[in-house]
Scaffold this motif. Structure first.
Motif: not given
Length: 239
Positions: A129-148
């Motif tokens: 997650n130190a790399y540009g908050r990679m894990l946080d943004w991956r999870l946000a992308g997942e949530d966008a798909v799940r909410s679509s």
């Protein structure tokens, strides 16, 4: 899925996982649209049968033509690691996913969106997650798909290797543990998920045990053992 006249879009199809997805889809007789940013990489890596479109998930205007009429989407974009800006995980892993979903709109209703994410996305203190908050943004992308509202599969590989798929493959839920998995197995999971009702509405991690392969991967059995995600808007997704 009968997609001979309706292409499958592989976004990030010139990347290491995306190239394998493309080849496996073509081997199954599908029509494939590879969407990427580098014409040079496409010339170097893409089979002649694949249709290539230059587009950028950070610019939704470039996505409308290549996504028009597609039967399904595999999103396998390789992230940047900058803290902010166009080469940040926020731009590629969250903003890019949202742009694709916005362009698709209702046009993909009843079809399938496969998102390649990664293990550890729910562990904010993980070093990745130190790399540009990679894990946080991956999870946000997942949530966008799940909410679509679209049928979807979210795949979370462990550490990726270029070794041939070997050993016993495990699909897990709960984002616990660790492990390695071959890119070839990840690509096959994407392709198999497109045609498996049991793989819809699920999020899972992948890892392989070391050792000789015990035979063909029993994808039907593995998918059937997964639990469906909780409804979008709750935080009880298996993560």
């Amino acid at each position: 899925m009968d997609t001979m006249d309706s292409p499958i879009a592989v976004i990030g199809g010139t990347g290491r996982v995306g190239r394998l997805v493309t080849r496996q889809l073509l081997a199954r007789g599908e029509t494939v649209r590879v969407i990427g940013r580098s014409t040079q990489r496409a010339r170097r890596h893409m089979p002649a049968q694949a249709q290539y479109f230059t587009a950028d998930v950070r610019d939704p205007g470039t996505l409308r033509t290549p996504l028009h009429g597609c039967a399904a989407v595999v999103y396998a974009v390789e992230p940047g690691t900058d803290a902010a800006g166009p080469d940040s995980p926020e731009s590629t892993l969250h903003g890019g996913v949202r742009h694709v979903l916005d362009v698709l709109g209702a046009a993909l209703a009843g079809r399938h969106f496969v998102l390649v994410s990664q293990r550890h996305v729910t562990r904010r203190d993980h070093p990745m997650n130190a790399y540009g908050r990679m894990l946080d943004w991956r999870l946000a992308g997942e949530d966008a798909v799940r909410s679509s509202g679209l049928p979807y599969t979210v795949i979370r590989p462990g550490w990726l290797t270029d070794e041939p798929g070997h050993g016993v493959l495990h699909l897990e839920q709960g984002d616990a543990g660790d492990g390695f998995v071959a890119r070839a197995h990840v690509a096959e999971a994407c392709v198999r998920a497109l045609n498996s009702p049991a793989a819809r509405g699920v999020t899972f991690e992948m890892r392989s045990e070391t050792g000789p392969a015990s035979g063909p991967v029993p994808w039907g059995e593995l998918f059937a053992g997964l639990r469906a995600d909780a409804p979008a808007g709750t935080r009880a997704v298996f993560a």
